[in-house]
Design an enzyme around this catalytic site. Structure first.
Site, PDB file in Angstrom:
ATOM      1  CG  ASP A   1      -0.575  -0.102   2.533  1.00  0.00           C
ATOM      2  OD1 ASP A   1       0.640  -0.338   2.740  1.00  0.00           O
ATOM      3  OD2 ASP A   1      -1.413   0.054   3.456  1.00  0.00           O
TER       4      ASP A   1
ATOM      5  CB  SER B   1      -7.119  -3.361  11.102  1.00  0.00           C
ATOM      6  OG  SER B   1      -6.130  -3.512  10.160  1.00  0.00           O
ATOM      7  CB  SER B   2      -7.945  -3.720  17.169  1.00  0.00           C
ATOM      8  OG  SER B   2      -6.592  -3.633  17.521  1.00  0.00           O
TER       9      SER B   2
ATOM     10  CG  ASP C   1      -4.476  -1.784   8.148  1.00  0.00           C
ATOM     11  OD1 ASP C   1      -4.396  -2.565   7.181  1.00  0.00           O
ATOM     12  OD2 ASP C   1      -3.619  -1.723   9.043  1.00  0.00           O
TER      13      ASP C   1
HETATM   14  C1  GLA Z   1      -0.223  -2.679   8.389  1.00  0.00           C
HETATM   15  C2  GLA Z   1      -0.444  -1.263   7.858  1.00  0.00           C
HETATM   16  C3  GLA Z   1      -0.995  -1.284   6.443  1.00  0.00           C
HETATM   17  C4  GLA Z   1      -0.183  -2.181   5.529  1.00  0.00           C
HETATM   18  C5  GLA Z   1       0.060  -3.543   6.179  1.00  0.00           C
HETATM   19  C6  GLA Z   1       1.011  -4.400   5.380  1.00  0.00           C
HETATM   20  O1  GLA Z   1      -1.449  -3.336   8.557  1.00  0.00           O
HETATM   21  O2  GLA Z   1      -1.315  -0.553   8.704  1.00  0.00           O
HETATM   22  O3  GLA Z   1      -1.056   0.035   5.942  1.00  0.00           O
HETATM   23  O4  GLA Z   1       1.021  -1.576   5.155  1.00  0.00           O
HETATM   24  O5  GLA Z   1       0.594  -3.425   7.494  1.00  0.00           O
HETATM   25  O6  GLA Z   1       0.457  -4.745   4.163  1.00  0.00           O
END
Ligand code: GLA
Length: 390
Positions: free
Chosen positions: A38, A130-131, A176
């Site tokens: 990303d 992603s909490s 995320d």
């Molecule tokens: C974390 C970051 C994302 C992304 C992932 C790896 O979740 O928050 O932005 O870079 O790592 O793909």
């Protein structure tokens, strides 16, 4: 809904009875493929999941906000004034809430009163699901709803990412927050992180499910290692830009174009990091095409290749994630498996035939516990809608 009933009791206990209580849900996310692409201007393919963050919210007449998390009862009620917020270690987990409020305010969306908020999360902490993004987008939606800021979801997603970058100090990309805010039931999102062009892709797994396996690794120093990977990719890009100034990011290159340019990168480690960024991006496009052609086996093979690249070139897996993936690859009925999220711990995502899920769990639980010394946890994921008022 039982969860909200339980939360209501806690709300009354902590804050007293409130007349006007609003309910919200914000999902977590699992990324199917496209890892560490990303912030390199590449594509990602995540979906929002039904594990997430629930909130009961009541507006107050003054400028104070009080937040209480049922998951972190020992932290008690955390309090702050709504305007001019700065990061404070005392705010602990509530820095994600405070950071989003502050970031919206800096962008011109200023809150004119505070709230009492009870939070309950079904996302395991530190699982790489992603909490934190879930909490940030949740906060943005609560403010937008109450103050009629008129922000659309993509604007809220961008502000939530900014809060994480600038207030919390994690230099994350946009995946995320985007997956959490823009998620759609039964669909993954193919997002080009360079242009923010996206489309939904229906996930039909024909008798198979998405299984998340949490390493349960105690919290590690993800932020510094993550920020370091990002810097390595940026530095390598600068070197290549010296000979190819029109190149904006790694997501623009094919594998063959990269192989021509790699000689301009001096640091051997940075060559590997950039190679991952380019190949993983191409792999993601290939994987989405395979899935849309109902070629689940090919999708699974590309998940495997993604993990190997994250292990060998990007060095973000570690023994826990490698053990989970290697055990999964051997289970009959496991179509594909790879680490998901930032890595260094957290979870793997696997596609497993429904008839093989029990076997999958038992083989992995035994093998992992034997090697690592504690057990992993499993969640069969449902793909959910993005953050919304209930
Ligand atoms: C974390 C970051 C994302 C992304 C992932 C790896 O979740 O928050 O932005 O870079 O790592 O793909």
């Amino acid at each position: 809904m039982q969860i909200f009933d339980d939360m209501q009791k806690v709300f009354e206990e902590k804050f007293g009875a409130a007349a006007d209580v609003q309910k919200y849900f914000s999902p977590g996310r699992v990324n199917l493929i496209g890892e560490h692409t990303d912030y390199n201007g590449g594509n990602v393919f995540p979906c929002a999941i039904s594990l997430g963050t629930y909130a009961l919210v009541s507006p107050r007449n003054d400028n104070k906000t009080r937040v209480y998390s049922m998951n972190l009862a020992d932290k008690g009620i955390i309090e702050f004034e709504m305007n001019g917020l700065k990061y404070k270690s005392d705010y602990d987990w509530a820095n994600y809430v405070a950071g989003t409020i502050a970031t919206l305010e800096q962008a011109g969306s200023r809150a004119s009163h505070g709230f009492d908020i009870v939070i309950y999360g079904t996302l395991p902490a530190g699982a790489g699901l992603s909490s934190s993004a879930s909490l940030e987008v949740l906060t943005a939606v609560i403010l937008n709803e109450n103050f009629n800021f008129g922000l659309d979801m993509v604007e809220m997603v961008k502000l939530s990412q900014k809060a994480e970058n600038e207030f919390v100090g994690m230099n994350c990309g946009i995946m995320d927050q985007f997956a959490v805010g823009m998620g759609k039931k039964d669909c993954a999102i193919l997002l080009d992180c360079n242009t923010l062009k996206y489309r939904y892709s229906k996930i039909k797994l024909d008798g198979a499910s998405i299984v998340i396996t949490n390493t349960n690794k105690p919290h590690s120093l993800v932020t510094s290692a993550y920020n370091e990977r990002r810097q390595q990719c940026e530095h390598a890009l600068k070197e290549v830009q010296a000979v190819k100034p029109e190149l904006k990011n790694w997501g623009e290159l094919t594998n063959a174009e990269f192989d021509e340019l790699v000689k301009y990168i001096t640091d051997p480690l940075e060559k590997l990091r950039a190679r991952h960024a380019v190949r993983e991006n191409q792999r993601t496009l290939e994987a989405v095409a395979a899935l849309e052609n109902n070629d689940l086996q090919k999708f699974g093979k590309l998940m495997h290749d993604s993990h190997v690249s994250l292990c060998e070139d990007y060095d973000v897996t570690g023994v826990e994630l490698d053990t989970l993936a290697e055990l999964a690859w051997k289970v009959k009925g496991c179509i594909g498996s790879r680490m998901t999220g930032a890595g260094f711990g957290g979870s793997t995502v696997s596609i497993v035939e429904n008839s093989a899920i029990e076997e999958f769990k038992s083989v992995i639980e035994n093998g992992y516990t034997k090697r690592i010394g504690y057990a992993p946890s499993f969640y069969v994921a449902d793909i959910s809608d993005g953050t919304h008022k209930v």
